[in-house]
Design a protein around this motif. Structure first.
Motif, PDB file in Angstrom:
ATOM      1  N   CYS A  55      14.188  49.579  20.078  1.00  0.00           N
ATOM      2  CA  CYS A  55      14.031  49.297  21.504  1.00  0.00           C
ATOM      3  C   CYS A  55      12.739  49.951  21.973  1.00  0.00           C
ATOM      4  CB  CYS A  55      15.227  49.833  22.275  1.00  0.00           C
ATOM      5  SG  CYS A  55      15.201  49.455  24.035  1.00  0.00           S
ATOM      6  N   LEU A  74      13.804  44.441  22.924  1.00  0.00           N
ATOM      7  CA  LEU A  74      14.839  44.654  21.925  1.00  0.00           C
ATOM      8  C   LEU A  74      14.520  43.800  20.705  1.00  0.00           C
ATOM      9  CD1 LEU A  74      17.891  44.345  24.346  1.00  0.00           C
ATOM     10  CD2 LEU A  74      16.993  46.462  23.364  1.00  0.00           C
ATOM     11  N   TRP A  77      12.334  40.285  20.365  1.00  0.00           N
ATOM     12  CA  TRP A  77      11.454  40.156  21.525  1.00  0.00           C
ATOM     13  C   TRP A  77      10.033  40.512  21.109  1.00  0.00           C
ATOM     14  CZ3 TRP A  77      14.056  42.570  26.473  1.00  0.00           C
ATOM     15  CH2 TRP A  77      15.329  42.017  26.648  1.00  0.00           C
ATOM     16  N   LEU A 155      20.291  41.930  35.904  1.00  0.00           N
ATOM     17  CA  LEU A 155      19.830  42.511  34.640  1.00  0.00           C
ATOM     18  C   LEU A 155      21.009  42.738  33.694  1.00  0.00           C
ATOM     19  CD1 LEU A 155      17.270  43.605  33.181  1.00  0.00           C
ATOM     20  CD2 LEU A 155      17.882  45.864  34.076  1.00  0.00           C
ATOM     21  N   LEU A 158      22.092  39.306  32.360  1.00  0.00           N
ATOM     22  CA  LEU A 158      21.154  38.706  31.410  1.00  0.00           C
ATOM     23  C   LEU A 158      21.056  39.477  30.097  1.00  0.00           C
ATOM     24  CD1 LEU A 158      18.184  37.704  33.757  1.00  0.00           C
ATOM     25  CD2 LEU A 158      19.793  36.158  32.605  1.00  0.00           C
ATOM     26  N   TYR A 159      21.066  40.807  30.180  1.00  0.00           N
ATOM     27  CA  TYR A 159      20.810  41.637  29.002  1.00  0.00           C
ATOM     28  C   TYR A 159      21.811  42.786  28.890  1.00  0.00           C
ATOM     29  CZ  TYR A 159      16.433  39.171  29.757  1.00  0.00           C
ATOM     30  OH  TYR A 159      15.497  38.194  29.983  1.00  0.00           O
ATOM     31  N   SER A 161      23.192  44.154  26.381  1.00  0.00           N
ATOM     32  CA  SER A 161      22.920  45.085  25.278  1.00  0.00           C
ATOM     33  C   SER A 161      21.862  46.124  25.659  1.00  0.00           C
ATOM     34  CB  SER A 161      22.482  44.330  24.020  1.00  0.00           C
ATOM     35  OG  SER A 161      21.292  43.613  24.258  1.00  0.00           O
ATOM     36  N   LEU A 162      21.039  45.803  26.635  1.00  0.00           N
ATOM     37  CA  LEU A 162      20.033  46.755  27.102  1.00  0.00           C
ATOM     38  C   LEU A 162      20.689  48.039  27.611  1.00  0.00           C
ATOM     39  CD1 LEU A 162      16.922  46.495  27.345  1.00  0.00           C
ATOM     40  CD2 LEU A 162      17.257  45.809  29.712  1.00  0.00           C
TER      41      LEU A 162
END
Length: 187
Positions: A55, A74, A77, A155, A158-159, A161-162
């Protein structure tokens, strides 16, 4: 791990084994430790980075020393200082590792060479660039039109796992809110 790159390209255009091997031969693999820089302000930016694992964050530090996060990256990306990369100028942002990371590096020379030689790769990068422009526009409009709680929820949607990889302090910086404000959203 390079199969991750192939999978991403093949979401846009099919490749033969030979084509992929040729494309991959233009990349170099690198490993970086947590907090290690891939890009630093005022230095040249020789590569665009495709994240295989880990990351990363791209950010600017203002005159008061406050960190403003522009992007996270991640696995699967891309990240770099695109202004400095494409214009071959000094970086105006930093990119470093939030955790140990492995990336594939693509120089501008090799990117241009691949695009000149292979319509499929030129098409791939054009589609990726278009998606990036759209995402940036959506982020700017969200910042202008949504309150911090709505931006946080978007956020997270959408993500998700972030939120497992990135400390809340960094999420707060990305959203432009204090750590305390973020804590109220996530409780």
């Amino acid at each position: 791990m390079s199969t991750l790159l192939r999978q991403q390209i093949e979401k846009i255009t099919p490749l033969t084994d030979g084509e992929f091997e040729y494309i991959l031969s233009h990349f170099t693999s690198r490993k970086f430790k947590k907090h290690q820089f891939l890009v630093q302000e005022k230095e040249t930016v020789p590569n665009d980075f495709f994240v295989l694992s880990g990351c990363l964050k791209a950010y600017h530090v203002d005159q008061d020393g406050k960190e403003h996060i522009l992007q996270f990256a991640l696995s699967d990306w891309w990240i770099t200082d695109y202004n400095a990369y494409f214009n071959q100028t000094e970086a105006t942002i930093n990119v470093d590792c939030i955790e140990d990371s492995e990336v594939l590096c693509l120089s501008l020379y090799h990117r241009e060479k691949l695009c000149a030689e292979m319509h499929k790769i030129e098409h791939f990068f054009r589609k990726k660039s278009n998606a990036g422009y759209i995402a940036l526009q959506q982020r700017i409009l969200s910042t202008l039109n949504n309150n911090p709680k709505e931006r946080y929820e978007k956020l997270l949607q959408l993500y998700p796992s972030l939120f497992q990889k990135v400390p809340k302090k960094l999420i707060a910086s990305y959203l432009g809110v204090s750590r305390e404000t973020l804590s109220r959203f996530s409780s």
